[in-house]
Design a protein around this motif. Structure first.
Motif, PDB file in Angstrom:
ATOM      1  N   HIS A 191     -24.819 -45.546 125.098  1.00 22.24           N
ATOM      2  CA  HIS A 191     -23.497 -45.776 124.501  1.00 22.24           C
ATOM      3  C   HIS A 191     -23.525 -45.556 122.992  1.00 22.24           C
ATOM      4  O   HIS A 191     -22.655 -44.872 122.434  1.00 22.24           O
ATOM      5  N   ILE A 192     -24.523 -46.118 122.317  1.00 25.92           N
ATOM      6  CA  ILE A 192     -24.598 -45.979 120.860  1.00 25.92           C
ATOM      7  C   ILE A 192     -24.940 -44.542 120.469  1.00 25.92           C
ATOM      8  O   ILE A 192     -24.388 -44.001 119.502  1.00 25.92           O
ATOM      9  N   ASN A 193     -25.849 -43.910 121.212  1.00 25.12           N
ATOM     10  CA  ASN A 193     -26.193 -42.515 120.918  1.00 25.12           C
ATOM     11  C   ASN A 193     -24.969 -41.614 121.050  1.00 25.12           C
ATOM     12  O   ASN A 193     -24.737 -40.720 120.233  1.00 25.12           O
ATOM     13  N   ASN A 194     -24.185 -41.867 122.090  1.00 27.07           N
ATOM     14  CA  ASN A 194     -22.964 -41.082 122.279  1.00 27.07           C
ATOM     15  C   ASN A 194     -21.934 -41.390 121.190  1.00 27.07           C
ATOM     16  O   ASN A 194     -21.160 -40.518 120.782  1.00 27.07           O
ATOM     17  N   ALA A 195     -21.941 -42.653 120.718  1.00 19.41           N
ATOM     18  CA  ALA A 195     -21.028 -43.025 119.639  1.00 19.41           C
ATOM     19  C   ALA A 195     -21.351 -42.216 118.383  1.00 19.41           C
ATOM     20  O   ALA A 195     -20.443 -41.801 117.646  1.00 19.41           O
ATOM     21  N   VAL A 196     -22.639 -41.997 118.146  1.00 17.88           N
ATOM     22  CA  VAL A 196     -23.058 -41.181 117.001  1.00 17.88           C
ATOM     23  C   VAL A 196     -22.492 -39.770 117.121  1.00 17.88           C
ATOM     24  O   VAL A 196     -21.962 -39.209 116.153  1.00 17.88           O
ATOM     25  N   GLU A 197     -22.596 -39.204 118.313  1.00 17.11           N
ATOM     26  CA  GLU A 197     -22.084 -37.849 118.514  1.00 17.11           C
ATOM     27  C   GLU A 197     -20.562 -37.804 118.368  1.00 17.11           C
ATOM     28  O   GLU A 197     -20.010 -36.839 117.846  1.00 17.11           O
ATOM     29  N   ARG A 198     -19.882 -38.851 118.831  1.00 20.44           N
ATOM     30  CA  ARG A 198     -18.427 -38.888 118.677  1.00 20.44           C
ATOM     31  C   ARG A 198     -18.034 -38.961 117.204  1.00 20.44           C
ATOM     32  O   ARG A 198     -17.037 -38.368 116.779  1.00 20.44           O
TER      33      ARG A 198
END
Length: 258
Positions: free
Chosen positions: A234-241
């Protein structure tokens, strides 16, 4: 404060002549904080008088008074009748702070988000191990509250934060909620930016929901490793977002509203 108060006097220490370190009040405050933190001014002892501090740092009384006022606001010193400005108990214990402005810099927000990665991952794992039935129900309600907010046309920022806070409470460690609430003031901007990206908002909301549900399911299943990995994903994807957010959000941060 007048312009003359911001100009170092001839005898000012070299450390107070560096404009990159802020105003003179900023620099005197930092110097006094270091003086206290290093144990050079023990709790219960009196700080030097205003004239002495003015002479030591080569600044005006206005600057010294501003610095002392800031120390009082931070709970490091107090004024006692007949004793002057005294160092408070526990003042030498350095408080945790994050010196970063997340208002308009993607780099700053990403640094905070990276810090969040480790905190959220371990919190989810501990919640999976330790949660009570009531705590799991609270997490579930917080998850549904995000859906409700979005269906009503809100961005769900506060509900998103509340969801993660509910997980931190389920760790059984009171330090996690405290740390979460501290970090939240910086994380809020990151969540707001991604949720305000109207062009992809619906797609993003759906993706984030899947990630949130994955964390909840792993916690409910009492699977610490799955919960940790779900939170990290979730946090890794938040970085990409964040990286893919419309550049205009970084150029005009004041237009980002809850």
């Amino acid at each position: 404060m007048s312009a003359s108060d911001l100009t170092p006097r001839p005898n000012a220490p070299s450390s107070l002549k560096d404009a990159s370190k802020g105003t003179l009040a900023d620099q005197v405050t930092a110097a006094l904080k270091a003086h206290i933190a290093n144990g050079e001014a023990l709790p219960g002892t009196r700080l030097p008088t205003e004239p002495v501090l003015c002479e030591r740092y080569g600044v005006s009384r206005t600057v010294v008074r501003e610095a002392i006022s800031r120390l009082k606001s931070a709970g490091l010193v107090e004024v006692r009748q007949g004793s002057g400005t005294v160092v408070c108990e526990g003042a030498h214990i350095k408080a945790f702070t994050i010196d970063v402005d997340v208002g308009g810099s993607i780099e700053a927000v990403l640094r905070v988000t990276e810090l969040r990665r480790g905190i959220e991952g371990e919190a989810a794992a501990l919640a999976a191990q330790r949660h009570t039935r009531q705590q799991l129900e609270t997490i579930e309600r917080a998850l549904k509250a995000i859906d409700t907010a979005e269906h009503e046309g809100h961005d769900g920022v506060e509900e998103d934060l509340a969801y993660h806070l509910s997980i931190s409470h389920a760790t059984g460690n009171p330090l996690y909620p405290s740390l979460h609430e501290f970090i939240a003031q910086f994380v809020k901007e990151a969540i707001r930016i991604t949720r305000s990206n109207e062009e992809r908002r619906q797609e993003m909301a759906s993706t984030v929901r899947v990630e949130h549900v994955a964390i909840y399911d792993a916690i409910a299943a009492r699977d610490p490793e799955a919960a940790r990995q779900a939170a990290l994903t979730h946090i890794n994807n938040a970085v990409e977002r964040l990286k893919s957010a419309d550049p205009s959000f970084w150029q005009n941060p004041v237009h980002i509203n809850p």
